[in-house]
Scaffold this motif. Structure first.
Motif, PDB file in Angstrom:
ATOM      1  N   ALA A  91       0.580  -1.033  -0.135  1.00  0.00           N
ATOM      2  CA  ALA A  91       0.560   0.027   0.348  1.00  0.00           C
ATOM      3  C   ALA A  91       0.976   1.559  -0.098  1.00  0.00           C
ATOM      4  CB  ALA A  91      -1.212   0.190   1.133  1.00  0.00           C
ATOM      5  N   ASP A  92       0.269   2.244  -0.176  1.00  0.00           N
ATOM      6  CA  ASP A  92       0.860   3.553  -0.323  1.00  0.00           C
ATOM      7  C   ASP A  92       0.866   3.842   0.778  1.00  0.00           C
ATOM      8  OD1 ASP A  92       0.766   3.228  -2.831  1.00  0.00           O
ATOM      9  OD2 ASP A  92      -1.206   4.842  -3.231  1.00  0.00           O
ATOM     10  N   ARG A  93       0.216   3.565   1.781  1.00  0.00           N
ATOM     11  CA  ARG A  93       0.075   4.116   3.551  1.00  0.00           C
ATOM     12  C   ARG A  93      -0.398   3.040   4.574  1.00  0.00           C
ATOM     13  NH1 ARG A  93      -3.548   6.719   6.082  1.00  0.00           N
ATOM     14  NH2 ARG A  93      -3.970   7.461   8.128  1.00  0.00           N
ATOM     15  N   THR A  94       0.620   3.247   5.311  1.00  0.00           N
ATOM     16  CA  THR A  94       0.514   2.253   6.572  1.00  0.00           C
ATOM     17  C   THR A  94       0.278   3.164   7.644  1.00  0.00           C
ATOM     18  OG1 THR A  94       1.521   0.263   5.320  1.00  0.00           O
ATOM     19  CG2 THR A  94       0.892   0.309   7.505  1.00  0.00           C
ATOM     20  N   THR A  95      -0.632   2.409   8.441  1.00  0.00           N
ATOM     21  CA  THR A  95      -0.899   2.684   9.909  1.00  0.00           C
ATOM     22  C   THR A  95      -1.546   2.003  10.905  1.00  0.00           C
ATOM     23  OG1 THR A  95      -2.113   4.741  11.248  1.00  0.00           O
ATOM     24  CG2 THR A  95      -3.390   4.335   9.932  1.00  0.00           C
ATOM     25  N   VAL A  96      -1.202   2.283  11.934  1.00  0.00           N
ATOM     26  CA  VAL A  96      -1.343   0.964  13.064  1.00  0.00           C
ATOM     27  C   VAL A  96      -2.911   2.303  13.933  1.00  0.00           C
ATOM     28  CG1 VAL A  96      -0.890  -0.153  14.528  1.00  0.00           C
ATOM     29  CG2 VAL A  96       0.381  -0.081  12.627  1.00  0.00           C
ATOM     30  N   TYR A  97      -3.648   1.771  14.106  1.00  0.00           N
ATOM     31  CA  TYR A  97      -4.734   2.310  14.685  1.00  0.00           C
ATOM     32  C   TYR A  97      -4.251   1.010  17.149  1.00  0.00           C
ATOM     33  CZ  TYR A  97      -6.045   6.111  12.695  1.00  0.00           C
ATOM     34  OH  TYR A  97      -6.980   6.756  11.500  1.00  0.00           O
ATOM     35  N   THR A  98      -4.409   1.650  17.893  1.00  0.00           N
ATOM     36  CA  THR A  98      -3.995   0.450  19.075  1.00  0.00           C
ATOM     37  C   THR A  98      -4.398   0.913  20.038  1.00  0.00           C
ATOM     38  OG1 THR A  98      -2.336  -0.475  19.874  1.00  0.00           O
ATOM     39  CG2 THR A  98      -1.362   1.430  19.976  1.00  0.00           C
ATOM     40  N   HIS A  99      -5.016   0.021  20.759  1.00  0.00           N
ATOM     41  CA  HIS A  99      -6.184   0.081  21.994  1.00  0.00           C
ATOM     42  C   HIS A  99      -5.120  -0.300  23.165  1.00  0.00           C
ATOM     43  CE1 HIS A  99      -6.694  -3.742  20.877  1.00  0.00           C
ATOM     44  NE2 HIS A  99      -6.657  -4.261  22.012  1.00  0.00           N
ATOM     45  N   ARG A 100      -3.761  -0.438  23.116  1.00  0.00           N
ATOM     46  CA  ARG A 100      -2.933  -0.895  23.964  1.00  0.00           C
ATOM     47  C   ARG A 100      -2.552  -0.068  24.535  1.00  0.00           C
ATOM     48  NH1 ARG A 100      -1.771  -7.548  21.959  1.00  0.00           N
ATOM     49  NH2 ARG A 100      -4.172  -7.887  22.145  1.00  0.00           N
ATOM     50  N   ASP A 101      -0.916  -0.395  25.097  1.00  0.00           N
ATOM     51  CA  ASP A 101       0.133   0.871  25.320  1.00  0.00           C
ATOM     52  C   ASP A 101       0.907   0.775  24.060  1.00  0.00           C
ATOM     53  OD1 ASP A 101       2.216   2.008  26.158  1.00  0.00           O
ATOM     54  OD2 ASP A 101       2.616   1.560  27.855  1.00  0.00           O
ATOM     55  N   PRO A 102       0.954   1.950  23.047  1.00  0.00           N
ATOM     56  CA  PRO A 102       1.471   2.664  22.287  1.00  0.00           C
ATOM     57  C   PRO A 102       2.743   2.467  21.880  1.00  0.00           C
ATOM     58  CG  PRO A 102       0.523   4.128  23.396  1.00  0.00           C
ATOM     59  CD  PRO A 102       0.307   3.529  23.748  1.00  0.00           C
ATOM     60  N   GLU A 103       3.445   2.653  23.169  1.00  0.00           N
ATOM     61  CA  GLU A 103       4.985   2.026  23.326  1.00  0.00           C
ATOM     62  C   GLU A 103       5.362   0.544  23.756  1.00  0.00           C
ATOM     63  OE1 GLU A 103       7.509   4.376  26.527  1.00  0.00           O
ATOM     64  OE2 GLU A 103       6.016   6.309  26.112  1.00  0.00           O
ATOM     65  N   LYS A 104       4.619  -0.132  24.144  1.00  0.00           N
ATOM     66  CA  LYS A 104       5.007  -1.979  23.958  1.00  0.00           C
ATOM     67  C   LYS A 104       5.586  -2.135  22.727  1.00  0.00           C
ATOM     68  CE  LYS A 104       3.573  -2.524  28.870  1.00  0.00           C
ATOM     69  NZ  LYS A 104       3.096  -2.866  29.679  1.00  0.00           N
ATOM     70  N   VAL A 105       3.709  -1.758  22.254  1.00  0.00           N
ATOM     71  CA  VAL A 105       3.423  -1.628  20.965  1.00  0.00           C
ATOM     72  C   VAL A 105       4.448  -1.848  19.637  1.00  0.00           C
ATOM     73  CG1 VAL A 105       1.886  -1.479  18.214  1.00  0.00           C
ATOM     74  CG2 VAL A 105       1.142  -1.706  21.061  1.00  0.00           C
ATOM     75  N   ILE A 106       5.199  -0.115  19.860  1.00  0.00           N
ATOM     76  CA  ILE A 106       6.588   0.463  18.941  1.00  0.00           C
ATOM     77  C   ILE A 106       7.898  -0.414  19.335  1.00  0.00           C
ATOM     78  CG2 ILE A 106       7.774   2.292  18.204  1.00  0.00           C
ATOM     79  CD1 ILE A 106       5.167   3.541  18.748  1.00  0.00           C
ATOM     80  N   ALA A 107       8.222  -0.757  20.547  1.00  0.00           N
ATOM     81  CA  ALA A 107       8.753  -1.916  21.090  1.00  0.00           C
ATOM     82  C   ALA A 107       9.190  -2.897  20.855  1.00  0.00           C
ATOM     83  CB  ALA A 107       8.995  -1.597  22.703  1.00  0.00           C
ATOM     84  N   ALA A 108       8.472  -3.537  19.924  1.00  0.00           N
ATOM     85  CA  ALA A 108       7.855  -4.881  20.150  1.00  0.00           C
ATOM     86  C   ALA A 108       8.639  -5.400  18.486  1.00  0.00           C
ATOM     87  CB  ALA A 108       6.680  -5.475  19.989  1.00  0.00           C
ATOM     88  N   TRP A 109       8.856  -4.157  17.421  1.00  0.00           N
ATOM     89  CA  TRP A 109       8.837  -3.739  16.363  1.00  0.00           C
ATOM     90  C   TRP A 109      10.914  -3.441  16.689  1.00  0.00           C
ATOM     91  CZ3 TRP A 109       5.020   0.022  15.162  1.00  0.00           C
ATOM     92  CH2 TRP A 109       3.514  -0.974  15.129  1.00  0.00           C
ATOM     93  N   ALA A 110      11.427  -3.463  17.212  1.00  0.00           N
ATOM     94  CA  ALA A 110      12.848  -3.040  17.639  1.00  0.00           C
ATOM     95  C   ALA A 110      13.436  -4.174  16.812  1.00  0.00           C
ATOM     96  CB  ALA A 110      13.322  -2.192  19.341  1.00  0.00           C
ATOM     97  N   GLY A 111      14.840  -3.207  15.834  1.00  0.00           N
ATOM     98  CA  GLY A 111      15.222  -4.273  15.108  1.00  0.00           C
ATOM     99  C   GLY A 111      15.297  -5.421  13.920  1.00  0.00           C
ATOM    100  N   LYS A 112      13.560  -4.857  14.070  1.00  0.00           N
ATOM    101  CA  LYS A 112      13.049  -5.875  12.829  1.00  0.00           C
ATOM    102  C   LYS A 112      12.887  -5.441  11.553  1.00  0.00           C
ATOM    103  CE  LYS A 112      11.649  -9.119  15.493  1.00  0.00           C
ATOM    104  NZ  LYS A 112      10.485  -9.241  16.325  1.00  0.00           N
ATOM    105  N   ARG A 113      12.694  -5.857  10.541  1.00  0.00           N
ATOM    106  CA  ARG A 113      12.895  -5.289   9.399  1.00  0.00           C
ATOM    107  C   ARG A 113      11.527  -5.275   8.898  1.00  0.00           C
ATOM    108  NH1 ARG A 113      14.476  -8.478   4.023  1.00  0.00           N
ATOM    109  NH2 ARG A 113      12.677  -7.392   2.259  1.00  0.00           N
TER     110      ARG A 113
END
Length: 180
Positions: free
Chosen positions: A100-122
């Motif tokens: 897609a041209d654009r990607t976004t995530v809407y979360t009901h969870r703690d966004p810092e934890k959601v983002i931290a899970a992607w650290a170091g991933k491609r």
């Protein structure tokens, strides 16, 4: 015997002042047995906050893992916006951001934890992906007012979300987390 999806109906008055979108929308959302009410409510809010021509809920959890919770296609059928809900894994974001041209995530969870899970991933074009979240307790308050048939007013102005669902009013800032 497996339990089937539960259907929820939403009559939505949408006033997105920030984007100049004013619509009356009727939604039918199927909540799969593995979905929480908070996930489904976030999915409905994502649909409303991203509303444009061509927006749709995907076929759902049971049909395919190759589509996001909500998507937007142009008139030719090309996928233009990949909208994830919750805490998608890095591989899904990588896959979606390539399509897609654009990607976004809407979360009901703690966004810092959601983002931290992607650290170091491609993740393809990570710097262009946004995560959007709400104030703590906002989604839970909306879920508390949830019924099978719902009347909602969704208003966004100056980055603030005002929601009235079945006579219960709640509000939240829409927090946008840039990943790049």
């Amino acid at each position: 015997m497996a339990t089937g999806a539960v259907m929820y109906n939403f009559a939505v008055q949408l006033a997105d002042v920030d984007r100049g979108v004013y619509e009356e929308v009727t939604l039918r959302a199927a909540r799969h047995p593995s979905e929480t009410d908070a996930y489904m409510m976030t999915r409905v809010l994502a649909y409303c906050l991203e509303y444009v021509a061509g927006i749709a809920f995907s076929e759902g959890i049971s049909s395919t893992a190759t589509e996001p919770a909500v998507l937007v296609r142009d008139l030719t059928g090309r996928l233009t916006t990949w909208i994830e809900v919750g805490a998608p894994d890095a591989d899904r974001l990588h896959y979606g951001s390539k399509l897609a041209d654009r990607t976004t995530v809407y979360t009901h969870r703690d966004p810092e934890k959601v983002i931290a899970a992607w650290a170091g991933k491609r993740i393809h074009q990570l710097e262009q992906i946004t995560v959007q979240s709400f104030d703590p307790g906002f989604v839970d308050a909306a879920v508390a007012a949830l019924e099978r048939r719902n009347v909602m007013t969704v208003t966004r102005t100056d980055g603030q979300l005002y929601l009235d669902i079945n006579g219960t009013s709640v509000s939240s800032a829409i927090h946008v987390h840039e990943l790049g």
